[in-house]
Design an enzyme around this catalytic site. Structure first.
Site, PDB file in Angstrom:
ATOM      1  N   ASN A 143      35.270  24.472  49.462  1.00  0.00           N
ATOM      2  CA  ASN A 143      36.342  24.751  50.420  1.00  0.00           C
ATOM      3  C   ASN A 143      36.575  26.248  50.530  1.00  0.00           C
ATOM      4  OD1 ASN A 143      37.531  21.839  50.693  1.00  0.00           O
ATOM      5  ND2 ASN A 143      37.316  22.189  48.495  1.00  0.00           N
ATOM      6  N   LYS A 315      30.418  21.578  56.143  1.00  0.00           N
ATOM      7  CA  LYS A 315      29.537  20.741  55.316  1.00  0.00           C
ATOM      8  C   LYS A 315      28.067  20.968  55.645  1.00  0.00           C
ATOM      9  CE  LYS A 315      33.265  18.152  53.923  1.00  0.00           C
ATOM     10  NZ  LYS A 315      34.612  18.265  54.428  1.00  0.00           N
ATOM     11  N   LYS A 376      29.139  12.482  56.378  1.00  0.00           N
ATOM     12  CA  LYS A 376      30.270  13.399  56.599  1.00  0.00           C
ATOM     13  C   LYS A 376      30.142  14.190  57.891  1.00  0.00           C
ATOM     14  CE  LYS A 376      31.006  14.310  51.682  1.00  0.00           C
ATOM     15  NZ  LYS A 376      31.283  15.368  50.684  1.00  0.00           N
ATOM     16  N   GLY A 381      40.034  18.098  55.053  1.00  0.00           N
ATOM     17  CA  GLY A 381      41.382  17.580  54.885  1.00  0.00           C
ATOM     18  C   GLY A 381      41.493  16.090  54.650  1.00  0.00           C
TER      19      GLY A 381
HETATM   20  P1  ADP Z   1      37.322  16.626  52.813  1.00  0.00           P
HETATM   21  O1  ADP Z   1      36.976  17.910  53.468  1.00  0.00           O
HETATM   22  O2  ADP Z   1      37.864  15.619  53.748  1.00  0.00           O
HETATM   23  O3  ADP Z   1      38.144  16.835  51.580  1.00  0.00           O
HETATM   24  P2  ADP Z   1      35.208  15.742  50.996  1.00  0.00           P
HETATM   25  O4  ADP Z   1      33.789  16.093  51.159  1.00  0.00           O
HETATM   26  O5  ADP Z   1      35.916  16.430  49.892  1.00  0.00           O
HETATM   27  O6  ADP Z   1      35.914  15.997  52.400  1.00  0.00           O
HETATM   28  O7  ADP Z   1      35.335  14.176  50.823  1.00  0.00           O
HETATM   29  C1  ADP Z   1      36.575  13.521  50.638  1.00  0.00           C
HETATM   30  C2  ADP Z   1      36.549  12.612  49.429  1.00  0.00           C
HETATM   31  O8  ADP Z   1      35.469  11.677  49.526  1.00  0.00           O
HETATM   32  C3  ADP Z   1      36.300  13.324  48.115  1.00  0.00           C
HETATM   33  O9  ADP Z   1      37.496  13.817  47.584  1.00  0.00           O
HETATM   34  C4  ADP Z   1      35.685  12.207  47.257  1.00  0.00           C
HETATM   35  O10 ADP Z   1      36.709  11.369  46.742  1.00  0.00           O
HETATM   36  C5  ADP Z   1      34.892  11.418  48.263  1.00  0.00           C
HETATM   37  N1  ADP Z   1      33.486  11.886  48.263  1.00  0.00           N
HETATM   38  C6  ADP Z   1      32.967  12.825  49.079  1.00  0.00           C
HETATM   39  N2  ADP Z   1      31.665  13.033  48.819  1.00  0.00           N
HETATM   40  C7  ADP Z   1      31.339  12.208  47.806  1.00  0.00           C
HETATM   41  C8  ADP Z   1      30.133  11.937  47.072  1.00  0.00           C
HETATM   42  N3  ADP Z   1      28.995  12.566  47.359  1.00  0.00           N
HETATM   43  N4  ADP Z   1      30.170  11.012  46.089  1.00  0.00           N
HETATM   44  C9  ADP Z   1      31.315  10.360  45.800  1.00  0.00           C
HETATM   45  N5  ADP Z   1      32.483  10.563  46.454  1.00  0.00           N
HETATM   46  C10 ADP Z   1      32.506  11.466  47.443  1.00  0.00           C
HETATM   47 MG    MG Z   2      37.670  17.486  49.689  1.00  0.00          MG
END
Ligand code: ADP
Ligand code: MG
Length: 486
Positions: A143, A315, A376, A381
């Site tokens: 982030n 991402k 993704k 957020g």
């Molecule tokens: P955001 O920008 O919405 O926070 P994230 O990439 O952090 O996006 O994904 C949100 C949530 O999804 C993470 O906090 C985690 O709980 C779950 N997550 C994301 N990527 C993975 C992954 N590769 N394996 C397991 N859980 C994941």
């Molecule tokens: Mg996140």
């Protein structure tokens, strides 16, 4: 973790009751709180937290802390490399004209803006990890904008420390196994350094008072996480912070000669624009917020982060950085050892285009083995991802030409763990998943490439009940936790 440990500890009823009372009183007394409703500033509750710190492998924890400075360097290098970043983001902008496209447009306009431009750029970053089934830390995302829960993470670990050192639990933890996160102090130290650097390189002769401008969301519920940082800046560094929303920005500030930004009511010159808003489409209610973002970006204040650095946090960039050659090209100063550490932190992340063999391969993976993946989009957020069995249906209903806007990421499968979560005074018990976030503070000169500050700024552990896919604390699925190193 060395062996399966029985967790959380079984407390006798009296000890558990005492822990519940003590922890809630401590939380309310120390600002470990959130507003119940952002519009009603007198109604607050303790923020959700775990009753006990959650076991976390010590080696993975140390690895995550030690790789942070390399990640900081990597991302500021990406942010400085206009040619590379523009190439990546211009394509994403086409898929997502209403958000990524608009941010990109601001980036391009700022480059052409007239008057002096601030050469320094700052970031308070957070790299998020989940522990894999092999006890290694694996990065979820990086982030670059509006990272939160630094202050509350310090508070939760202080709370656990308080309960342990005063024997409230009625059980003992090994010495130094529950460290207190220095995130609150360190994030404030970083912002103070950025502020001081602005003053040192000031364009004005007279020493007008300077302060920080925090761009906030209206009716923020997670206000205490921000306020604690402001108070720390004020008490330890004698720096005041003004809060304005994106909507109010041009009403409450103005530009004077040399693009210096002035807070109207106080007359203070703004040293740093610190964004705690502006990271998702919902923060831009109308064209006005976009105009105001451009206005702020064109000022001489140091942006934390600039729109360009925000775009470096998409991402798609994370996916591209999982290749050694790309890291070496973008950040040649990172040592091979550190590059190894960076690469170790990644799981497989695939593009979904139809031009590269990798992208075409991933298009079949998404349909043949969706249970191993999360899909993704380029959003921040929480609440945007598509998981496992939902992936094929989602892709089928999305025009194929838009698939390149997504990345396909291998799911990280953390070891089983249990803990008790306290939310609104009620205990929720069950299988949990935790995500470690490591903060970083960085300041660099875009013109010379010189790095003026690169720090690891403490950590955050967020925990959710396994029954929910996403762990947003403010959104209501997760809670704040502390590490118990095993
Ligand atoms: P955001 O920008 O919405 O926070 P994230 O990439 O952090 O996006 O994904 C949100 C949530 O999804 C993470 O906090 C985690 O709980 C779950 N997550 C994301 N990527 C993975 C992954 N590769 N394996 C397991 N859980 C994941
Ligand atoms: Mg996140």
């Amino acid at each position: 973790m060395k062996s399966k440990i029985q967790y959380p500890p079984e407390l006798v009823k009296e000890d558990e009751d005492e822990t519940l009372v003590q922890s809630q009183h401590w939380a309310l007394s120390h600002g470990l709180c959130m507003l119940d409703d952002g519009e009603k500033i007198s109604q607050t509750s303790h923020a959700p937290f775990t009753l006990f710190p959650t076991p976390f492998p010590k080696s993975g924890f140390e690895e995550a802390l030690s790789v942070q400075k390399a990640f900081n360097e990597l991302y500021f290098s990406v942010s400085r490399n206009n040619e590379w970043l523009e190439n990546v983001v211009s394509e994403l902008a086409g898929f997502d004209p209403d958000f990524t496209g608009k941010l990109f447009d601001i980036h391009l306009k700022v480059k052409k803006a007239s008057g002096p431009q601030q050469p320094l750029s700052a970031g308070l970053f957070r790299s998020d990890y989940i522990v894999s089934d092999k006890d290694q830390i694996k990065q979820v995302e990086f982030n670059t904008v509006s990272v939160s829960f630094g202050a509350l993470s310090s508070r939760v670990s202080e709370l656990h420390d308080y309960l342990i050192s005063n024997g409230v639990y009625g059980i003992e933890y090994p010495l130094q196994s529950v460290p207190v996160s220095p995130a609150l102090k360190e994030l404030a130290n970083s912002l103070a350094q950025v502020h001081n650097e602005y003053i040192k390189t000031s364009l004005s002769d007279e020493s007008s008072p300077a302060s920080i401008l925090m761009i906030v969301q209206p009716n923020e519920r997670n206000i205490f996480d921000q306020r604690l940082l402001e108070y720390e800046l004020n008490q330890t560094h004698s720096i005041f912070t003004h809060r304005v929303t994106l909507t109010e920005a041009q009403q409450k500030t103005c530009l004077i000669e040399e693009n210096r930004l002035i807070h109207q009511q106080s007359g203070d010159e703004i040293s740093v624009i610190y964004y705690r808003s502006g990271y998702s489409p919902g923060d831009y209610f109308s064209e006005k917020e976009w105009e105001n973002r451009l206005f702020l970006e064109c000022s001489y204040a140091i942006k934390c982060p600039s729109v360009t650095t925000q775009l470096a946090g998409t991402k798609k960039v994370q996916q591209l950085l999982t290749e050694r050659a790309v890291i070496n090209k973008l950040a040649p100063k990172i040592t091979e050892r550190d590059v190894d550490a960076l690469l170790n932190a990644f799981v497989a992340i695939h593009p979904l285009d139809d031009q590269t063999p990798e992208g075409r391969h991933a298009r079949t993976l998404a349909f043949d083995h969706p249970q191993h993946y999360v899909l993704k989009p380029q959003r921040e957020g929480g609440g945007n991802n598509i998981y496992k069995e939902n992936i094929p249906g989602f892709l089928t209903s999305t025009p194929k030409t838009n698939w390149s806007a997504y990345i396909l990421m291998e799911l990280i499968n953390p070891p089983e763990m249990k803990n008790k979560i306290l939310r609104n005074g009620k205990v929720h018990e069950g299988d949990i998943v935790s995500e470690l976030g490591v903060f970083g503070g960085v300041l660099w000169d875009n013109t010379t490439g010189e790095c003026l500050m690169n720090k690891q700024d403490g950590w955050l552990l967020r925990t959710k009940l396994q029954s929910s896919d996403e762990g947003g604390v403010a959104a209501g699925f997760g809670c704040i936790d502390g590490v118990y190193l095993v």
